[in-house]
Enzyme design. Sequence first.
Site, PDB file in Angstrom:
ATOM      1  N   TYR A 130     -47.179  29.737  -3.579  1.00  0.00           N
ATOM      2  CA  TYR A 130     -46.259  28.801  -2.904  1.00  0.00           C
ATOM      3  C   TYR A 130     -46.539  28.779  -1.398  1.00  0.00           C
ATOM      4  CZ  TYR A 130     -41.758  26.580  -1.692  1.00  0.00           C
ATOM      5  OH  TYR A 130     -40.784  25.728  -1.219  1.00  0.00           O
TER       6      TYR A 130
HETATM    7  P1  NAP Z   1     -35.706  20.270  -6.715  1.00  0.00           P
HETATM    8  O1  NAP Z   1     -34.315  19.793  -6.624  1.00  0.00           O
HETATM    9  O2  NAP Z   1     -36.094  21.217  -7.787  1.00  0.00           O
HETATM   10  O3  NAP Z   1     -36.666  19.002  -6.733  1.00  0.00           O
HETATM   11  C1  NAP Z   1     -38.055  19.109  -6.922  1.00  0.00           C
HETATM   12  C2  NAP Z   1     -38.571  17.710  -7.137  1.00  0.00           C
HETATM   13  O4  NAP Z   1     -39.998  17.766  -7.294  1.00  0.00           O
HETATM   14  C3  NAP Z   1     -38.007  17.078  -8.393  1.00  0.00           C
HETATM   15  O5  NAP Z   1     -37.701  15.722  -8.141  1.00  0.00           O
HETATM   16  C4  NAP Z   1     -39.144  17.196  -9.388  1.00  0.00           C
HETATM   17  O6  NAP Z   1     -39.070  16.113 -10.300  1.00  0.00           O
HETATM   18  C5  NAP Z   1     -40.334  17.036  -8.463  1.00  0.00           C
HETATM   19  N1  NAP Z   1     -41.568  17.588  -9.034  1.00  0.00           N
HETATM   20  C6  NAP Z   1     -41.858  18.886  -9.256  1.00  0.00           C
HETATM   21  N2  NAP Z   1     -43.062  19.006  -9.822  1.00  0.00           N
HETATM   22  C7  NAP Z   1     -43.533  17.741  -9.953  1.00  0.00           C
HETATM   23  C8  NAP Z   1     -44.725  17.197 -10.484  1.00  0.00           C
HETATM   24  N3  NAP Z   1     -45.696  17.972 -10.967  1.00  0.00           N
HETATM   25  N4  NAP Z   1     -44.882  15.850 -10.475  1.00  0.00           N
HETATM   26  C9  NAP Z   1     -43.908  15.043  -9.984  1.00  0.00           C
HETATM   27  N5  NAP Z   1     -42.773  15.507  -9.457  1.00  0.00           N
HETATM   28  C10 NAP Z   1     -42.590  16.836  -9.458  1.00  0.00           C
HETATM   29  O7  NAP Z   1     -36.144  21.007  -5.362  1.00  0.00           O
HETATM   30  P2  NAP Z   1     -35.906  20.674  -3.810  1.00  0.00           P
HETATM   31  O8  NAP Z   1     -35.289  21.886  -3.242  1.00  0.00           O
HETATM   32  O9  NAP Z   1     -35.299  19.366  -3.614  1.00  0.00           O
HETATM   33  O10 NAP Z   1     -37.431  20.666  -3.340  1.00  0.00           O
HETATM   34  C11 NAP Z   1     -38.013  19.570  -2.656  1.00  0.00           C
HETATM   35  C12 NAP Z   1     -39.102  20.113  -1.745  1.00  0.00           C
HETATM   36  O11 NAP Z   1     -38.512  20.955  -0.750  1.00  0.00           O
HETATM   37  C13 NAP Z   1     -40.135  20.974  -2.461  1.00  0.00           C
HETATM   38  O12 NAP Z   1     -41.431  20.642  -2.018  1.00  0.00           O
HETATM   39  C14 NAP Z   1     -39.781  22.393  -2.041  1.00  0.00           C
HETATM   40  O13 NAP Z   1     -40.893  23.245  -2.052  1.00  0.00           O
HETATM   41  C15 NAP Z   1     -39.242  22.158  -0.641  1.00  0.00           C
HETATM   42  N6  NAP Z   1     -38.342  23.207  -0.158  1.00  0.00           N
HETATM   43  C16 NAP Z   1     -37.199  23.522  -0.825  1.00  0.00           C
HETATM   44  C17 NAP Z   1     -36.385  24.553  -0.331  1.00  0.00           C
HETATM   45  C18 NAP Z   1     -35.109  24.959  -1.025  1.00  0.00           C
HETATM   46  O14 NAP Z   1     -34.540  26.020  -0.681  1.00  0.00           O
HETATM   47  N7  NAP Z   1     -34.590  24.194  -1.967  1.00  0.00           N
HETATM   48  C19 NAP Z   1     -36.740  25.224   0.857  1.00  0.00           C
HETATM   49  C20 NAP Z   1     -37.912  24.851   1.504  1.00  0.00           C
HETATM   50  C21 NAP Z   1     -38.709  23.837   1.004  1.00  0.00           C
HETATM   51  P3  NAP Z   1     -39.374  16.177 -11.871  1.00  0.00           P
HETATM   52  O15 NAP Z   1     -38.961  17.522 -12.372  1.00  0.00           O
HETATM   53  O16 NAP Z   1     -38.567  15.043 -12.416  1.00  0.00           O
HETATM   54  O17 NAP Z   1     -40.837  15.930 -11.965  1.00  0.00           O
END
Ligand code: NAP
Length: 254
Positions: free
Chosen positions: A157
């Site tokens: 990651y």
């Molecule tokens: P989330 O609610 O789990 O959403 C992740 C999104 O990515 C979902 O819409 C999922 O859609 C999509 N996704 C995952 N794998 C995919 C694939 N192979 N193809 C197409 N779509 C895919 O998580 P989030 O927290 O909103 O995360 C969004 C971004 O923020 C990520 O890049 C994450 O690394 C980053 N981030 C999150 C945090 C945190 O604490 N939450 C902190 C720092 C950075 P489907 O499952 O429908 O494909």
Amino acid sequence: MRQLEGKTAIITGASSGIGREAARLFAEQGAKLVLVARRRSELDRLADEIRDDGADAVAVAGDVKDADVARDAVRIAIEHFGGLDVALNNAGTTGAQIPLPEMTMELWHEVLDTNLTSAFHAAKHQIPAMLARGGGSMIFTSTFVGYTVGFPGMAAYAASKAGLIGLMQVIAAEYGPQGIRANALLPGGTDTPMGRAVSNTPEALAFVKGLHALKRLATPREIAQAALFLASDASSFTTGTALLVDGGISINRT
Ligand code: NAP
């Protein structure tokens, strides 16, 4: 005047969390949207909500690891909305959190391909479309992990998300003269399905909250607001930057 009036934006990872909230916010601000994620039902539901609110959105269901999905998203932006101005390349996965020697090549590639190679595919198709518009804004959702903080068990990651920052910097330098801005957005712990999966017990949640100077997680809306800043002309002189929106997790020592 709405901040994204007349603009077209691709948002990946739009079915959940930060991407979903950014889609709602960008639509409120006048953007026409191409929504990308694997779960078609979630994308269709979101597109319906956006249209009910008087904006416009089209869903592209697919895996961001697939180069054809990146190509189709741009094609649909052009066919439905006339071009592409903004891309929030946000889909991501943490992958399994395990000690590095136990990580298989399959796990490594799943995370690297989802988080980093997907951005390469996206950029390949988004850059020419933005050049045709005379510029645009590309945003890559990275994280503080692998930038200011090393978390055990998150090697793939961290490497993938740090790689996004390098990719973004080259795009910013290479295409800045032609009006494309590129930036990385580095959220802190955010209350989304991904955030809740990482902090899946009350003790783990309290621990993660406590890492932040603000002693809480971000709401998805707070991160979406930062994405809106980077997408809009409010950030017209901001490019090549890694924008921490992390509740102080990077500087906190309490
Ligand atoms: P989330 O609610 O789990 O959403 C992740 C999104 O990515 C979902 O819409 C999922 O859609 C999509 N996704 C995952 N794998 C995919 C694939 N192979 N193809 C197409 N779509 C895919 O998580 P989030 O927290 O909103 O995360 C969004 C971004 O923020 C990520 O890049 C994450 O690394 C980053 N981030 C999150 C945090 C945190 O604490 N939450 C902190 C720092 C950075 P489907 O499952 O429908 O494909």
